[in-house]
Design a protein around this motif. Structure first.
Motif, PDB file in Angstrom:
ATOM      1  N   ASP A  95       0.831  -1.203   0.000  1.00 32.99           N
ATOM      2  CA  ASP A  95       0.000   0.000   0.000  1.00 32.99           C
ATOM      3  C   ASP A  95       0.868   1.257   0.000  1.00 32.99           C
ATOM      4  N   VAL A  96       1.941   1.229   0.778  1.00 31.01           N
ATOM      5  CA  VAL A  96       2.846   2.371   0.853  1.00 31.01           C
ATOM      6  C   VAL A  96       3.532   2.591  -0.495  1.00 31.01           C
ATOM      7  N   TYR A  97       4.018   1.510  -1.106  1.00 30.44           N
ATOM      8  CA  TYR A  97       4.664   1.626  -2.413  1.00 30.44           C
ATOM      9  C   TYR A  97       3.697   2.181  -3.447  1.00 30.44           C
ATOM     10  N   ALA A  98       2.438   1.717  -3.402  1.00 30.48           N
ATOM     11  CA  ALA A  98       1.443   2.204  -4.357  1.00 30.48           C
ATOM     12  C   ALA A  98       1.185   3.694  -4.161  1.00 30.48           C
ATOM     13  N   ALA A  99       1.101   4.133  -2.895  1.00 32.74           N
ATOM     14  CA  ALA A  99       0.858   5.550  -2.617  1.00 32.74           C
ATOM     15  C   ALA A  99       2.022   6.407  -3.078  1.00 32.74           C
ATOM     16  N   ARG A 100       3.221   5.867  -2.994  1.00 33.14           N
ATOM     17  CA  ARG A 100       4.398   6.643  -3.394  1.00 33.14           C
ATOM     18  C   ARG A 100       4.519   6.808  -4.905  1.00 33.14           C
ATOM     19  N   ARG A 101       3.643   6.167  -5.640  1.00 24.09           N
ATOM     20  CA  ARG A 101       3.572   6.443  -7.074  1.00 24.09           C
ATOM     21  C   ARG A 101       2.840   7.755  -7.328  1.00 24.09           C
ATOM     22  N   ASP A 102       2.111   8.243  -6.323  1.00 26.89           N
ATOM     23  CA  ASP A 102       1.335   9.466  -6.457  1.00 26.89           C
ATOM     24  C   ASP A 102       1.946  10.657  -5.734  1.00 26.89           C
ATOM     25  N   ILE A 103       2.857  10.408  -4.817  1.00 29.68           N
ATOM     26  CA  ILE A 103       3.439  11.513  -4.065  1.00 29.68           C
ATOM     27  C   ILE A 103       4.879  11.168  -3.727  1.00 29.68           C
ATOM     28  N   GLY A 104       5.778  12.132  -3.917  1.00 31.69           N
ATOM     29  CA  GLY A 104       7.192  11.922  -3.631  1.00 31.69           C
ATOM     30  C   GLY A 104       7.779  13.187  -3.028  1.00 31.69           C
ATOM     31  N   MET A 105       9.039  13.132  -2.675  1.00 30.72           N
ATOM     32  CA  MET A 105       9.669  14.254  -1.982  1.00 30.72           C
ATOM     33  C   MET A 105      11.044  14.528  -2.563  1.00 30.72           C
ATOM     34  N   VAL A 106      11.350  15.808  -2.790  1.00 27.54           N
ATOM     35  CA  VAL A 106      12.696  16.239  -3.157  1.00 27.54           C
ATOM     36  C   VAL A 106      13.310  16.852  -1.916  1.00 27.54           C
ATOM     37  N   PHE A 107      14.376  16.268  -1.412  1.00 24.49           N
ATOM     38  CA  PHE A 107      14.968  16.733  -0.169  1.00 24.49           C
ATOM     39  C   PHE A 107      15.645  18.083  -0.354  1.00 24.49           C
ATOM     40  N   GLN A 108      15.701  18.854   0.725  1.00 23.96           N
ATOM     41  CA  GLN A 108      16.259  20.193   0.676  1.00 23.96           C
ATOM     42  C   GLN A 108      17.753  20.168   0.368  1.00 23.96           C
ATOM     43  N   ASN A 109      18.464  19.192   0.897  1.00 27.41           N
ATOM     44  CA  ASN A 109      19.906  19.073   0.681  1.00 27.41           C
ATOM     45  C   ASN A 109      20.159  18.098  -0.464  1.00 27.41           C
ATOM     46  N   PRO A 110      20.738  18.550  -1.584  1.00 28.67           N
ATOM     47  CA  PRO A 110      20.975  17.647  -2.722  1.00 28.67           C
ATOM     48  C   PRO A 110      21.785  16.409  -2.362  1.00 28.67           C
ATOM     49  N   ASP A 111      22.686  16.531  -1.386  1.00 32.48           N
ATOM     50  CA  ASP A 111      23.517  15.385  -1.007  1.00 32.48           C
ATOM     51  C   ASP A 111      22.684  14.241  -0.447  1.00 32.48           C
ATOM     52  N   ASN A 112      21.461  14.536   0.000  1.00 27.71           N
ATOM     53  CA  ASN A 112      20.588  13.501   0.558  1.00 27.71           C
ATOM     54  C   ASN A 112      19.823  12.730  -0.502  1.00 27.71           C
ATOM     55  N   GLN A 113      19.937  13.142  -1.764  1.00 27.37           N
ATOM     56  CA  GLN A 113      19.120  12.504  -2.789  1.00 27.37           C
ATOM     57  C   GLN A 113      19.872  12.144  -4.059  1.00 27.37           C
ATOM     58  N   LEU A 114      21.068  12.686  -4.263  1.00 28.53           N
ATOM     59  CA  LEU A 114      21.835  12.320  -5.448  1.00 28.53           C
ATOM     60  C   LEU A 114      22.558  11.006  -5.185  1.00 28.53           C
ATOM     61  N   VAL A 115      22.295  10.019  -6.024  1.00 30.14           N
ATOM     62  CA  VAL A 115      22.852   8.684  -5.790  1.00 30.14           C
ATOM     63  C   VAL A 115      23.837   8.267  -6.875  1.00 30.14           C
ATOM     64  N   ALA A 116      23.976   9.076  -7.919  1.00 26.49           N
ATOM     65  CA  ALA A 116      24.863   8.722  -9.030  1.00 26.49           C
ATOM     66  C   ALA A 116      25.627   9.961  -9.477  1.00 26.49           C
ATOM     67  N   THR A 117      26.714   9.746 -10.181  1.00 26.05           N
ATOM     68  CA  THR A 117      27.519  10.863 -10.681  1.00 26.05           C
ATOM     69  C   THR A 117      27.107  11.257 -12.096  1.00 26.05           C
ATOM     70  N   ILE A 118      26.203  10.499 -12.704  1.00 29.29           N
ATOM     71  CA  ILE A 118      25.711  10.789 -14.050  1.00 29.29           C
ATOM     72  C   ILE A 118      24.231  11.146 -13.950  1.00 29.29           C
ATOM     73  N   VAL A 119      23.845  12.263 -14.555  1.00 31.85           N
ATOM     74  CA  VAL A 119      22.466  12.752 -14.458  1.00 31.85           C
ATOM     75  C   VAL A 119      21.475  11.686 -14.906  1.00 31.85           C
ATOM     76  N   GLU A 120      21.734  11.043 -16.015  1.00 35.30           N
ATOM     77  CA  GLU A 120      20.836  10.042 -16.571  1.00 35.30           C
ATOM     78  C   GLU A 120      20.588   8.904 -15.579  1.00 35.30           C
ATOM     79  N   GLU A 121      21.641   8.440 -14.934  1.00 36.09           N
ATOM     80  CA  GLU A 121      21.506   7.343 -13.967  1.00 36.09           C
ATOM     81  C   GLU A 121      20.738   7.801 -12.728  1.00 36.09           C
ATOM     82  N   ASP A 122      20.948   9.045 -12.332  1.00 36.44           N
ATOM     83  CA  ASP A 122      20.260   9.550 -11.157  1.00 36.44           C
ATOM     84  C   ASP A 122      18.766   9.680 -11.406  1.00 36.44           C
TER      85      ASP A 122
END
Length: 202
Positions: free
Chosen positions: A144-171
């Motif tokens: 249920d949680v995974y399904a709900a997260r298809r409708d709502i997501g969050m962009v964190f204030q600090n980019p370091d908390n959300q960037l997981v790759a060094t290539i834009v396409e992969e991120d």
């Protein structure tokens, strides 16, 4: 001081389609005059999710896409410090496709509220509905949680908390990969997203 504002969805979509964020910039500047802190922007993702997912949900939502009823939350304390109340008896509704900004001074609970809406945190009291589903009900499952997260997501204030790759396409691909989206659909979504914001060359 806190405030909430909304943009008609067609203005948001026109801005995205034309790669023109001037209206958003003016909007944020205008509402930020009431506080020195940047606003928390809540945009229900139904204007950006796939057309297939929209078709699956069309006609299913009877009320607001996001609905909070008397939500309260406190950060837990420890042996030496008491719990810190952040939100108390908060209620509101966010309609599908609306564009909402929540303003408040540093520490007023903006980020905490966003985390509650994304189910990163769970409210101590009250109910939270996402697409008519009570996400605070005792029978809510991980699916249920995974399904709900298809409708709502969050962009964190600090980019370091959300960037997981060094290539834009992969991120950009990281999110749909974790949702189990097929590879060819991920490719299409990544290309579309980068083209929309003028970053295809990166």
């Amino acid at each position: 001081m806190q405030a909430a504002c909304a943009f008609p969805p067609e203005r948001v979509q026109d801005g995205l389609r034309n790669n023109n964020y001037l209206h958003l910039t003016k909007f944020v500047r205008k509402i930020s005059k009431t506080t020195k802190e940047p606003p928390t922007i809540i945009l229900p993702l139904t204007s950006t999710v796939s057309s297939e997912h929209k078709a699956e949900r069309r006609g299913e939502i009877m009320g607001a896409l996001i609905k909070a009823e008397h939500i309260s939350y406190s950060y837990p304390g420890d042996e030496d410090t008491p719990a810190v109340p952040v939100l108390k008896d908060v209620s509101f509704e966010i309609e599908e496709g609306s564009f909402v900004a929540i303003l408040g001074h540093n520490g007023s609970g903006k980020s905490t509220l966003a985390k509650l809406l994304c189910m990163i945190l769970a409210p101590d009291e009250g109910k939270l509905f996402i697409a008519d589903r009570d996400m605070t009900a005792p029978d809510v499952t991980e699916d249920d949680v995974y399904a709900a997260r298809r409708d709502i997501g969050m962009v964190f204030q600090n980019p370091d908390n959300q960037l997981v790759a060094t290539i834009v396409e992969e991120d950009v691909a990281f999110g749909p990969e974790n949702l189990g989206v097929p590879s060819d659909e991920i490719r299409r979504r990544v290309d579309h997203a980068l083209e929309t914001v003028g970053m295809s060359e990166y």
